[in-house]
Design a protein around this motif. Structure first.
Motif, PDB file in Angstrom:
ATOM      1  N   UNK A  24      30.645  39.363  38.491  1.00 38.37           N
ATOM      2  CA  UNK A  24      30.826  40.087  39.740  1.00 38.37           C
ATOM      3  C   UNK A  24      32.313  40.160  40.040  1.00 38.37           C
ATOM      4  N   UNK A  25      32.754  41.324  40.487  1.00 36.20           N
ATOM      5  CA  UNK A  25      34.150  41.540  40.858  1.00 36.20           C
ATOM      6  C   UNK A  25      34.177  41.950  42.323  1.00 36.20           C
ATOM      7  N   UNK A  26      35.017  41.278  43.106  1.00 32.51           N
ATOM      8  CA  UNK A  26      35.215  41.614  44.506  1.00 32.51           C
ATOM      9  C   UNK A  26      36.625  42.182  44.648  1.00 32.51           C
ATOM     10  N   UNK A  27      36.719  43.408  45.123  1.00 33.91           N
ATOM     11  CA  UNK A  27      37.996  44.096  45.279  1.00 33.91           C
ATOM     12  C   UNK A  27      38.281  44.310  46.755  1.00 33.91           C
ATOM     13  N   UNK A  28      39.446  43.892  47.200  1.00 36.67           N
ATOM     14  CA  UNK A  28      39.879  44.118  48.577  1.00 36.67           C
ATOM     15  C   UNK A  28      40.621  45.455  48.627  1.00 36.67           C
ATOM     16  N   UNK A  29      40.103  46.393  49.405  1.00 38.52           N
ATOM     17  CA  UNK A  29      40.698  47.727  49.458  1.00 38.52           C
ATOM     18  C   UNK A  29      42.037  47.765  50.182  1.00 38.52           C
TER      19      UNK A  29
END
Length: 63
Positions: free
Chosen positions: A15-20
Motif C-alpha cells: 500500500x502506498x499513501x501519497x500526500x497531495x
C-alpha cells in the motif's frame, strides 16, 4: 492538528499513501502501516521546514 489529503493505492503488493499537499509518501504491507509511514515522513518534513523555511523555494541550477 493539520489535515492533509491522502491517496491510498495498492501497488505491487504494498500500500502506498501519497500526500497531495507536499508529495510525501509512505509505504506498508497494509493501509494502516502506509499511513503511519506517511505520518512519520510528514513529521520529519515539518522539523526540516522549521530550519529551512524556503525548502520549496530553492533555486534550481538547470544547465
Amino acid at each position: 492538528m493539520d489535515l492533509y489529503t491522502t491517496v491510498l493505492r495498492k501497488s505491487a503488493g504494498y500500500w502506498v499513501a501519497l500526500c497531495l499537499e507536499n508529495g510525501l509518501v509512505g509505504q506498508g504491507i497494509n493501509q494502516e502501516l502506509a499511513i503511519k509511514q506517511l505520518n512519520e515522513a510528514i513529521a520529519s518534513f515539518v522539523e526540516v521546514y522549521k530550519i529551512e523555511p524556503n525548502i520549496y523555494h530553492t533555486l534550481l541550477n538547470i544547465e
